[in-house]
Motif scaffolding. Structure first.
Motif, short mmCIF file in Angstrom:
data_model
loop_
_atom_site.label_atom_id
_atom_site.label_comp_id
_atom_site.label_asym_id
_atom_site.label_seq_id
_atom_site.Cartn_x
_atom_site.Cartn_y
_atom_site.Cartn_z
N GLN A 68 45.78 18.02 51.52
CA GLN A 68 46.71 19.00 50.97
C GLN A 68 47.21 18.58 49.60
O GLN A 68 47.39 19.41 48.70
CB GLN A 68 47.89 19.23 51.91
N ALA A 69 47.44 17.28 49.42
CA ALA A 69 47.83 16.78 48.09
C ALA A 69 46.76 17.12 47.06
O ALA A 69 47.06 17.48 45.91
CB ALA A 69 48.07 15.27 48.14
N GLY A 70 45.49 17.01 47.46
CA GLY A 70 44.40 17.38 46.56
C GLY A 70 44.41 18.86 46.23
O GLY A 70 44.16 19.25 45.07
N TYR A 71 44.69 19.71 47.22
CA TYR A 71 44.76 21.15 46.96
C TYR A 71 45.93 21.48 46.03
O TYR A 71 45.82 22.37 45.17
CB TYR A 71 44.89 21.92 48.27
N LEU A 72 47.04 20.80 46.19
CA LEU A 72 48.17 21.00 45.28
C LEU A 72 47.77 20.65 43.85
O LEU A 72 48.09 21.38 42.90
CB LEU A 72 49.35 20.14 45.72
N TYR A 73 47.08 19.54 43.69
CA TYR A 73 46.60 19.13 42.36
C TYR A 73 45.66 20.18 41.79
O TYR A 73 45.74 20.53 40.60
CB TYR A 73 45.90 17.78 42.48
N ALA A 74 44.74 20.70 42.63
CA ALA A 74 43.77 21.69 42.17
C ALA A 74 44.49 22.96 41.71
O ALA A 74 44.14 23.55 40.68
CB ALA A 74 42.78 22.01 43.28
N ARG A 75 45.48 23.39 42.47
CA ARG A 75 46.22 24.60 42.08
C ARG A 75 46.98 24.40 40.77
O ARG A 75 46.95 25.25 39.89
CB ARG A 75 47.19 25.00 43.19
N GLU A 76 47.64 23.27 40.67
CA GLU A 76 48.45 23.02 39.47
C GLU A 76 47.60 22.86 38.22
O GLU A 76 48.09 23.07 37.10
CB GLU A 76 49.31 21.77 39.70
N ASN A 77 46.33 22.50 38.39
CA ASN A 77 45.46 22.29 37.24
C ASN A 77 44.42 23.38 37.06
O ASN A 77 43.48 23.23 36.26
CB ASN A 77 44.79 20.92 37.35
N GLY A 78 44.58 24.49 37.77
CA GLY A 78 43.80 25.68 37.51
C GLY A 78 42.33 25.62 37.85
O GLY A 78 41.50 26.23 37.16
N TYR A 79 41.97 24.91 38.92
CA TYR A 79 40.55 24.85 39.31
C TYR A 79 40.12 26.12 40.01
O TYR A 79 40.88 26.72 40.79
CB TYR A 79 40.30 23.63 40.20
N ASP A 80 38.89 26.55 39.74
CA ASP A 80 38.34 27.76 40.36
C ASP A 80 37.79 27.50 41.75
O ASP A 80 37.89 28.35 42.63
CB ASP A 80 37.22 28.32 39.48
N ILE A 81 37.16 26.35 41.93
CA ILE A 81 36.58 25.97 43.22
C ILE A 81 37.01 24.55 43.55
O ILE A 81 36.97 23.67 42.69
CB ILE A 81 35.04 26.07 43.20
N THR A 82 37.42 24.36 44.78
CA THR A 82 37.83 23.04 45.25
C THR A 82 36.92 22.62 46.39
O THR A 82 36.70 23.39 47.33
CB THR A 82 39.29 23.06 45.74
N VAL A 83 36.37 21.42 46.31
CA VAL A 83 35.44 20.93 47.31
C VAL A 83 36.02 19.70 47.99
O VAL A 83 36.56 18.82 47.33
CB VAL A 83 34.08 20.55 46.68
N GLN A 84 35.93 19.66 49.31
CA GLN A 84 36.27 18.44 50.05
C GLN A 84 35.00 17.65 50.31
O GLN A 84 33.96 18.21 50.70
CB GLN A 84 36.91 18.77 51.40
N MET A 85 35.08 16.34 50.13
CA MET A 85 33.96 15.46 50.39
C MET A 85 34.50 14.13 50.90
O MET A 85 35.39 13.54 50.27
CB MET A 85 33.12 15.24 49.12
N ASP A 86 34.02 13.66 52.02
CA ASP A 86 34.54 12.43 52.61
C ASP A 86 34.22 11.22 51.72
O ASP A 86 33.21 11.19 51.01
CB ASP A 86 33.95 12.20 54.00
N GLY A 87 35.08 10.21 51.81
CA GLY A 87 34.91 9.01 51.01
C GLY A 87 34.05 7.94 51.64
O GLY A 87 33.89 6.85 51.08
N ASP A 88 33.46 8.23 52.81
CA ASP A 88 32.70 7.20 53.54
C ASP A 88 31.20 7.25 53.30
O ASP A 88 30.44 6.52 53.93
CB ASP A 88 32.98 7.31 55.03
N GLY A 89 30.75 8.13 52.39
CA GLY A 89 29.33 8.18 52.07
C GLY A 89 28.50 9.07 52.97
O GLY A 89 27.28 9.14 52.79
N GLN A 90 29.11 9.77 53.91
CA GLN A 90 28.34 10.63 54.82
C GLN A 90 27.86 11.91 54.14
O GLN A 90 26.82 12.46 54.51
CB GLN A 90 29.17 10.99 56.05
#
Length: 238
Positions: A68-90
């Motif tokens: 959710q913190a990432g989505y807040l950042y995306a909204r505040e910085n005007g991104y058109d598409i937001t992608v979630q990707m795990d940090g474990d390399g999967q």
């Protein structure tokens, strides 16, 4: 389009540098943001030493709060598409454009990378596959929408759904709840086939001993979400 990849990170010192490097190699035109969820290992220092864009949360919020913190950042910085990707390399960045495609074309508000559509790559354990099938059935029962890989953290969202998630996002292990919430709010959710890998190092935050607890908790949460939310008509595309 302006695209942000959110990478939640909790104690991923064995994986995070390779994950970001692979993303940059495959997709040089997208931005990334690592959300360090108060890691207790060396993750934060690695991010600092390698000048990787990140935010470090002052306390551990769990994967839901971190995303959710990432989505807040995306909204505040005007991104058109937001992608979630795990940090474990999967999650393989080679499939990023495949996941983004339906959102970019206006065919969906959310597109989920599914390992089960073509059944290639790492398919996870039998027990977890059975649990995922149960959650998939519950979401179908509660919303009328069939989503096969309901626990996949590899997903792309358009601006409208990014705005919604910035204000409303489930905590703990939120992937199934986030899907149900999107469908009930009238957003269009689709899946595309991807290939996933086994975790490249470290330990998953969902341990075997807690799997039954996880299933019960998420199942109850889905029922509660359905009881407390009136389905809306399908919205316009992202």
């Amino acid at each position: 389009m302006k695209i942000l990849v959110i990478i939640p990170c909790y104690n991923e010192q064995e994986n995070i540098l390779n994950t970001v490097a692979r993303l940059r190699q495959c997709c040089p035109g997208v931005d990334c943001l690592v959300v360090n969820d108060c890691s207790t290992d060396n993750s934060r220092q690695l991010l600092l030493d390698n000048d990787i864009p990140h935010i470090s949360l002052p306390c551990n919020l769990g994967i839901g709060g971190g995303v959710q913190a990432g989505y807040l950042y995306a909204r505040e910085n005007g991104y058109d598409i937001t992608v979630q990707m795990d940090g474990d390399g999967q999650h393989d960045p080679a499939f990023l454009q495949t996941v983004i495609g339906p959102v970019e074309k206006g065919e969906a508000d959310m597109c989920i990378g599914s390992r089960f559509l073509e059944k290639k790559g790492f398919q996870t354990s039998f027990a977890r596959r059975m649990g995922i099938r149960l959650l998939s059935f519950l979401i179908l029962l509660l919303s009328g929408k069939r989503v096969r890989d309901v626990t996949s953290g590899y997903r792309a969202c358009g601006k409208a759904l990014t705005d919604f998630y910035a204000d409303h996002y489930a905590q703990d292990y939120p992937e199934p709840e986030a899907i149900l919430a999107a469908v009930l709010q009238g957003f269009a959710v689709e899946e595309v086939p991807v290939e996933m890998k086994e975790r490249q190092g470290g330990v998953s935050s969902i341990q075997a001993f807690s799997s039954i607890y996880y299933m019960v908790k998420v199942s109850l949460a889905l029922f509660i979400d359905r009881l407390t939310t009136s389905p809306r008509k399908r919205r316009g595309k992202a």
